[in-house]
Design a protein around this motif. Sequence first.
Motif, short mmCIF file in Angstrom:
data_model
loop_
_atom_site.label_atom_id
_atom_site.label_comp_id
_atom_site.label_asym_id
_atom_site.label_seq_id
_atom_site.Cartn_x
_atom_site.Cartn_y
_atom_site.Cartn_z
N UNK A 286 -6.40 13.33 4.84
CA UNK A 286 -7.06 12.66 3.73
C UNK A 286 -7.02 11.14 3.91
N UNK A 287 -8.10 10.48 3.54
CA UNK A 287 -8.17 9.02 3.60
C UNK A 287 -7.47 8.45 2.37
N UNK A 288 -6.61 7.49 2.60
CA UNK A 288 -5.83 6.86 1.54
C UNK A 288 -6.74 5.94 0.72
N UNK A 289 -6.73 6.13 -0.60
CA UNK A 289 -7.52 5.31 -1.51
C UNK A 289 -6.60 4.46 -2.38
N UNK A 290 -7.11 3.33 -2.83
CA UNK A 290 -6.38 2.45 -3.73
C UNK A 290 -5.90 3.27 -4.94
N UNK A 291 -4.61 3.14 -5.26
CA UNK A 291 -4.04 3.86 -6.39
C UNK A 291 -3.38 5.18 -6.02
N UNK B 208 0.99 -6.12 11.57
CA UNK B 208 1.59 -7.43 11.77
C UNK B 208 1.25 -8.23 10.52
N UNK B 209 2.29 -8.55 9.74
CA UNK B 209 2.09 -9.09 8.40
C UNK B 209 2.62 -10.52 8.33
N UNK B 210 1.71 -11.49 8.14
CA UNK B 210 2.16 -12.88 8.02
C UNK B 210 2.88 -13.10 6.69
N UNK B 211 3.64 -14.18 6.58
CA UNK B 211 4.43 -14.38 5.37
C UNK B 211 3.62 -14.37 4.08
N UNK B 212 2.38 -14.85 4.12
CA UNK B 212 1.59 -14.88 2.88
C UNK B 212 1.22 -13.49 2.38
N UNK B 213 1.35 -12.47 3.22
CA UNK B 213 1.13 -11.08 2.80
C UNK B 213 2.43 -10.27 2.84
N UNK B 214 3.55 -10.99 3.07
CA UNK B 214 4.86 -10.36 3.12
C UNK B 214 5.76 -10.92 2.04
N UNK C 36 9.61 7.93 2.19
CA UNK C 36 9.54 7.30 0.88
C UNK C 36 8.11 7.47 0.38
N UNK C 37 7.93 7.38 -0.94
CA UNK C 37 6.58 7.42 -1.48
C UNK C 37 6.43 6.35 -2.55
N UNK C 38 5.21 5.85 -2.67
CA UNK C 38 4.91 4.77 -3.61
C UNK C 38 3.40 4.66 -3.76
N UNK C 39 2.96 4.07 -4.88
CA UNK C 39 1.52 3.84 -5.04
C UNK C 39 1.07 2.71 -4.11
N UNK C 40 -0.14 2.85 -3.57
CA UNK C 40 -0.66 1.86 -2.61
C UNK C 40 -1.90 1.17 -3.19
N UNK C 41 -2.04 -0.09 -2.86
CA UNK C 41 -3.23 -0.85 -3.27
C UNK C 41 -3.16 -1.39 -4.68
N UNK C 42 -1.98 -1.30 -5.31
CA UNK C 42 -1.85 -1.72 -6.71
C UNK C 42 -0.72 -2.73 -6.93
N UNK C 43 -0.21 -3.33 -5.86
CA UNK C 43 0.81 -4.37 -6.00
C UNK C 43 2.24 -3.87 -6.08
N UNK D 281 4.49 -4.94 -0.69
CA UNK D 281 3.96 -6.21 -0.19
C UNK D 281 2.47 -6.09 0.13
N UNK D 282 1.78 -7.21 0.04
CA UNK D 282 0.33 -7.25 0.21
C UNK D 282 -0.16 -6.70 1.53
N UNK D 283 0.62 -6.93 2.61
CA UNK D 283 0.20 -6.43 3.92
C UNK D 283 0.10 -4.91 3.95
N UNK D 284 0.98 -4.23 3.22
CA UNK D 284 0.90 -2.76 3.13
C UNK D 284 -0.30 -2.36 2.30
N UNK D 285 -0.47 -3.02 1.14
CA UNK D 285 -1.61 -2.69 0.27
C UNK D 285 -2.94 -2.85 1.01
#
Length: 134
Positions: A40-45, A101-107, A72-79, A82-86
């Motif tokens: 399945x393709x991962x969707x926001x939320x 590869x996640x720069x600090x502004x998304x980490x 582990x499990x968690x909601x994705x795309x909703x903050x 970290x932003x790089x994962x979302x």
Amino acid sequence: MAPALPEASGTFGDKPALSFPEGGAPEGLHVQVLEQGDGRVVAKGDTIVVHYYGQVWDGGMFDNSYDRGATIDFPIGVGAVIGGWDQGLVGQSTGSRVLLSIPPEHGYGTRGVPQAGIGGGDTLVFVIDLVDVK
């Protein structure tokens, strides 16, 4: 030309080891699918289930789920993470192994997470196995 990204050992489900290229971390967020899943393709939320390995670019491993033997499990795309994962995991398919590869502004930005060995301004590298969507 694509930036030089770290190489990860192993395949889906294996704890990876990273080897880093010369020249330091590239600017911006980089997403590389190491193994393409057909689930399945991962969707926001969505709530996703993952195994992950995290390391500072040219530094030490700071966390991974493989050694604990539990996803582990968690909601994705909703903050919730970290932003790089979302940004990097929405749109990927379950069964995939993805390198981020996640720069600090998304980490973790300029503050880092000192107790985890993540300095302010560090670029983070994750290998993530997308196990399932709940």
